[in-house]
Design an enzyme around this catalytic site. Structure first.
Site, PDB file in Angstrom:
ATOM      1  CE1 TYR A  33       0.676  -1.256   2.206  1.00 33.72           C
ATOM      2  CE2 TYR A  33       0.189  -1.171  -0.136  1.00 33.72           C
ATOM      3  CZ  TYR A  33       0.143  -0.595   1.115  1.00 33.72           C
ATOM      4  OH  TYR A  33      -0.432   0.639   1.278  1.00 33.72           O
ATOM      5  NE  ARG A  52       7.289   2.669  -0.884  1.00 32.21           N
ATOM      6  CZ  ARG A  52       6.358   3.375  -1.506  1.00 32.21           C
ATOM      7  NH1 ARG A  52       6.274   4.685  -1.331  1.00 32.21           N
ATOM      8  NH2 ARG A  52       5.483   2.795  -2.293  1.00 32.21           N
ATOM      9  NE  ARG A 100      -3.739 -14.157  17.270  1.00 32.91           N
ATOM     10  CZ  ARG A 100      -3.663 -13.427  18.378  1.00 32.91           C
ATOM     11  NH1 ARG A 100      -3.345 -14.006  19.521  1.00 32.91           N
ATOM     12  NH2 ARG A 100      -3.891 -12.128  18.350  1.00 32.91           N
ATOM     13  CG  HIS A 102       1.082 -10.695  20.681  1.00 32.79           C
ATOM     14  ND1 HIS A 102       0.163 -11.669  20.973  1.00 32.79           N
ATOM     15  CD2 HIS A 102       0.381  -9.544  20.531  1.00 32.79           C
ATOM     16  CE1 HIS A 102      -1.051 -11.131  21.003  1.00 32.79           C
ATOM     17  NE2 HIS A 102      -0.943  -9.842  20.736  1.00 32.79           N
ATOM     18  CE  LYS A 148       3.018   0.822  -0.637  1.00 33.40           C
ATOM     19  NZ  LYS A 148       1.987   1.850  -0.519  1.00 33.40           N
ATOM     20  CD  GLU A 181       1.298   9.484   4.489  1.00 34.49           C
ATOM     21  OE1 GLU A 181       1.863   9.385   3.394  1.00 34.49           O
ATOM     22  OE2 GLU A 181       1.522   8.706   5.439  1.00 34.49           O
ATOM     23  CG  LEU A 206       4.857   5.311   2.080  1.00 31.46           C
ATOM     24  CD1 LEU A 206       5.391   4.211   3.001  1.00 31.46           C
ATOM     25  CD2 LEU A 206       3.835   4.724   1.129  1.00 31.46           C
TER      26      LEU A 206
HETATM   27  C1  PLP Z   1      -0.166   6.417   3.161  1.00 30.94           C
HETATM   28  C2  PLP Z   1       0.410   6.608   1.792  1.00 30.94           C
HETATM   29  N1  PLP Z   1       1.091   7.727   1.518  1.00 30.94           N
HETATM   30  C3  PLP Z   1       1.612   7.959   0.300  1.00 30.94           C
HETATM   31  C4  PLP Z   1       1.475   7.023  -0.720  1.00 30.94           C
HETATM   32  C5  PLP Z   1       2.071   7.309  -2.070  1.00 30.94           C
HETATM   33  O1  PLP Z   1       3.198   6.512  -2.302  1.00 30.94           O
HETATM   34  P1  PLP Z   1       3.590   6.076  -3.778  1.00 30.94           P
HETATM   35  O2  PLP Z   1       3.733   7.342  -4.553  1.00 30.94           O
HETATM   36  O3  PLP Z   1       4.875   5.362  -3.618  1.00 30.94           O
HETATM   37  O4  PLP Z   1       2.481   5.213  -4.262  1.00 30.94           O
HETATM   38  C6  PLP Z   1       0.785   5.842  -0.477  1.00 30.94           C
HETATM   39  C7  PLP Z   1       0.649   4.836  -1.518  1.00 30.94           C
HETATM   40  O5  PLP Z   1       0.123   3.781  -1.324  1.00 30.94           O
HETATM   41  C8  PLP Z   1       0.251   5.612   0.813  1.00 30.94           C
HETATM   42  O6  PLP Z   1      -0.417   4.490   1.100  1.00 30.94           O
END
Ligand code: PLP
Length: 305
Positions: A33, A52, A100, A102, A148, A181, A206
């Protein structure tokens, strides 16, 4: 609530929007997403977000269902139909519908594309003024946090834990005691010397688009920054801290667990960065930041994985 959603080629009424029960996103979280913030009528950092998205899809070997140009057209049409002025565009792409099992389907189904919008005045959030509390929790996620993916259960558990502790966010901590994070944002502190500090890119976090914009702003403004892991102890004794994301922009952190950061008020550097970021969103600084914003440029993470 927005009136329309986009589902696999059609704009449908949001409350009637459905996907197939055998969609692999539903069955296996087999999808990715993106969230693109909208300030006024402008999409902020649209291309880096779509870069991304492309990278996440590549990593999971899911085809991009439409060209970037068409994706942008769909985003604009949905924004237009929902009369969105301020908020976010959410898009999700899954491997599609298949019985379904895997392993990937022998014949790849068409990837499923869903898009929605949410109206929020992102530029005027009370948490900017008041700052937020974060808690620290063990990072229990998988080892590909650079993708993501819609597989967000550990993040949801962390956010719930934060909410129950009266906090905005949970900063996840690796086995060595270093902050990775937040559950939906990147984590930053400011050192005594006024240097911005955030973890370097790797499969542990991320690659935040807002994080990158903050670096670009820091460079323009001559701020020092460093990309390295920091411990929970460093976070608690930092003179400032903040979180960054597409929807939280630069959100000052005023408490980490039970420890007040600085004087317990949003730090001056965080507030300045927020100001510059808002200015960037308003278009005031965008032409000052050349270089990182060309379409197609993505972080060189593929070699790490
Ligand atoms: C786990 C995680 N880290 C960092 C971020 C920040 O990323 P961005 O600045 O691209 O929104 C997000 C945003 O959804 C996130 O889910």
């Amino acid at each position: 609530m927005a009136r329309f959603a986009y589902v696999n080629g059609r704009y449908v009424l949001h409350d009637k929007a459905t996907v197939h029960v055998e969609d692999r996103g539903y069955q296996f979280a087999d999808g990715v997403y993106e969230v693109v913030p909208v300030v006024g009528r402008s999409m902020i950092d649209e291309d880096p977000h779509l870069d991304r998205l492309g990278r996440s899809l590549d990593e999971l070997m899911i085809a991009m269902p439409v060209s970037r140009q068409v994706l942008k057209m769909i985003m604009r049409e949905l924004v237009r139909r929902n009369r969105l002025v301020g908020g976010l565009v959410y898009m999700q792409i899954t491997r599609g519908v298949a019985p379904r099992d895997h392993q990937f389907p022998a014949v790849a189904p068409p990837p499923a594309l869903v898009m929605t919008t949410t109206a929020i005045d992102l530029a005027a959030q009370p948490k900017f003024r008041d700052g937020v509390k974060v808690i620290t929790i063990p990072d229990i996620r998988w080892t590909r946090c650079d993708i993501k993916t819609v597989s967000l259960l550990p993040n949801c558990l962390g956010k719930q834990q934060a909410a129950e502790a009266g906090a905005y966010e949970a900063w996840q901590v690796d086995r060595d005691g270093y902050v990775t994070e937040g559950t939906s944002s990147n984590a930053w502190i400011v050192t005594d010397a006024g240097k911005l500090l955030t973890r370097e890119l790797s499969i542990d976090i991320l690659s935040g688009v807002t994080r990158r914009t903050i670096f670009a702003i820091a460079e323009t403004e001559g701020l020092e920054y460093e990309e390295r892991p920091f411990t929970v102890a460093e976070a608690r004794s930092a003179c400032e801290a903040f979180a960054s994301s597409a929807t939280s922009f630069v959100t000052p952190v005023v408490q980490v667990d039970d420890t007040m950061i600085g004087d317990g008020k949003p730090g001056p550097l965080a507030l300045k960065l927020l100001d510059w970021y808002l200015d960037y969103c308003a278009g005031g600084r965008r032409d000052k930041h050349v270089g990182p914003w060309t379409a197609g440029e993505i972080e060189p993470l593929r070699e790490i994985a």
